[in-house]
Enzyme design. Structure first.
Site, PDB file in Angstrom:
ATOM      1  N   LEU A  56       0.801  -1.217   0.000  1.00  0.00           N
ATOM      2  CA  LEU A  56       0.000   0.000   0.000  1.00  0.00           C
ATOM      3  C   LEU A  56       0.836   1.271   0.000  1.00  0.00           C
ATOM      4  CD1 LEU A  56      -2.758  -1.024   2.607  1.00  0.00           C
ATOM      5  CD2 LEU A  56      -2.782  -1.295   0.115  1.00  0.00           C
ATOM      6  N   CYS A  57       2.086   1.171  -0.384  1.00  0.00           N
ATOM      7  CA  CYS A  57       3.000   2.313  -0.379  1.00  0.00           C
ATOM      8  C   CYS A  57       2.844   3.119  -1.666  1.00  0.00           C
ATOM      9  CB  CYS A  57       4.434   1.800  -0.237  1.00  0.00           C
ATOM     10  SG  CYS A  57       5.695   3.095  -0.188  1.00  0.00           S
ATOM     11  N   GLY A  58       3.152   4.391  -1.594  1.00  0.00           N
ATOM     12  CA  GLY A  58       3.149   5.207  -2.792  1.00  0.00           C
ATOM     13  C   GLY A  58       4.170   4.758  -3.821  1.00  0.00           C
ATOM     14  N   TYR A  59       5.162   3.992  -3.391  1.00  0.00           N
ATOM     15  CA  TYR A  59       6.193   3.476  -4.293  1.00  0.00           C
ATOM     16  C   TYR A  59       5.888   2.060  -4.771  1.00  0.00           C
ATOM     17  CZ  TYR A  59       9.107   7.406  -2.801  1.00  0.00           C
ATOM     18  OH  TYR A  59       9.606   8.663  -2.565  1.00  0.00           O
ATOM     19  N   THR A  60       4.764   1.492  -4.346  1.00  0.00           N
ATOM     20  CA  THR A  60       4.483   0.093  -4.653  1.00  0.00           C
ATOM     21  C   THR A  60       4.410  -0.168  -6.152  1.00  0.00           C
ATOM     22  OG1 THR A  60       3.313  -0.290  -2.566  1.00  0.00           O
ATOM     23  CG2 THR A  60       2.813  -1.778  -4.383  1.00  0.00           C
TER      24      THR A  60
END
Length: 207
Positions: A56-60
Site C-alpha cells: 500500500l505504499c506510494g512506491y508500490t
C-alpha cells in the site's frame, strides 16, 4: 611511527577485521511466503537484490513493475534474483497476511521472483538475515523498498534508499552479475547469456 599513527592503524585494522568476521547473508534461513523454510544457501553463487516490500505504499506500483522487469532482464541464467521481504513497519503499509500479499503481487504485477514471509526489518525483532544486511552495509531502512545488493559470496556490495530507482541501480546489478567467476556459471547458462547492450538498453528504455 608515532603512537598516534599506530593507534589509527590498529583501529582501522580492527574495523576491517570485524567486518570480515561478519557472517554472510547466505548463511541464514528464512520462510518463504508459503510458510516453507528456505536456506539462503540456495542463492549462494548468484547475485541477489534484497528489498523490503509493501502493498500500500506510494512506491508500490513503480517499484514492483521495475523489480519485475529487472528480474526478467538479469535473471536469464538464474544467477540474479530479486528477493522480496514484506514488512509492515513503515506506515503500516503492508497490513495483509502472506497469502494476500502473494496474490496481490502475482495478480497485479505477474511477480515470479522469490517472495518471503512478512518480517520485521528493524528493531529488536528484526529478522537476523536483515540485521546482517544492515550490519554489513551500515544502512538502516527507514521506509519501504530499500534495496541491498548482495554478491555471489553473500557480501553486501551496495545499499540504496526508497527514492533510488531501479534504473539508477541497474549498472551496479549488472556489474555484480558479470563479476561472478565463470566456473560458477554452467556452459548452459553462458550460452543463453543476454547480450549486454540489448539488456542495458531495454531496461533503461522501459523503466
Amino acid at each position: 611511527m608515532s603512537y598516534y599513527h599506530v593507534l589509527i592503524f590498529f583501529l582501522a585494522f580492527s574495523a576491517i577485521s570485524k567486518c570480515d568476521d561478519l557472517p554472510d547473508f547466505y548463511t541464514f534461513t528464512v520462510q518463504d511466503i508459503e510458510g516453507e523454510e528456505v536456506s539462503l544457501e540456495d542463492y549462494r553463487g548468484s547475485v541477489s537484490l534484497v528489498v523490503n516490500v509493501a502493498s500500500l505504499c506510494g512506491y508500490t506500483d513503480s517499484s514492483y513493475r521495475a523489480l519485475k522487469r529487472l528480474q526478467d532482464i538479469l535473471g536469464y541464467n538464474q544467477k540474479f534474483h530479486v528477493l522480496a521481504f514484506p514488512c509492515n513497519q513503515f506506515g503500516e503499509q503492508e497490513p495483509y497476511e502472506d497469502e494476500v500479499i502473494h496474490n496481490f503481487a502475482k495478480t497485479n504485477y505477474a511477480v515470479e521472483f522469490p517472495m518471503f514471509s512478512k518480517i520485521d526489518v528493524i528493531g529488536e525483532n528484526a529478522h537476523p538475515a536483515f540485521k546482517n544486511l544492515i550490519n554489513q552495509s551500515s544502512v538502516h531502512p527507514d521506509w519501504n523498498f530499500y534495496k541491498y545488493l548482495v554478491d555471489h559470496n553473500g557480501k553486501v556490495l551496495k545499499a540504496w534508499s526508497t527514492k533510488t530507482t531501479v534504473e539508477e541501480i541497474f549498472d551496479s546489478c549488472k556489474a555484480a552479475l558479470d563479476s561472478i567467476p565463470e566456473e560458477i556459471i554452467s556452459p548452459e547458462d553462458s550460452s543463453t547469456k543476454f547480450p549486454q547492450q540489448s539488456a542495458d538498453q531495454t531496461i533503461k528504455d522501459e523503466l
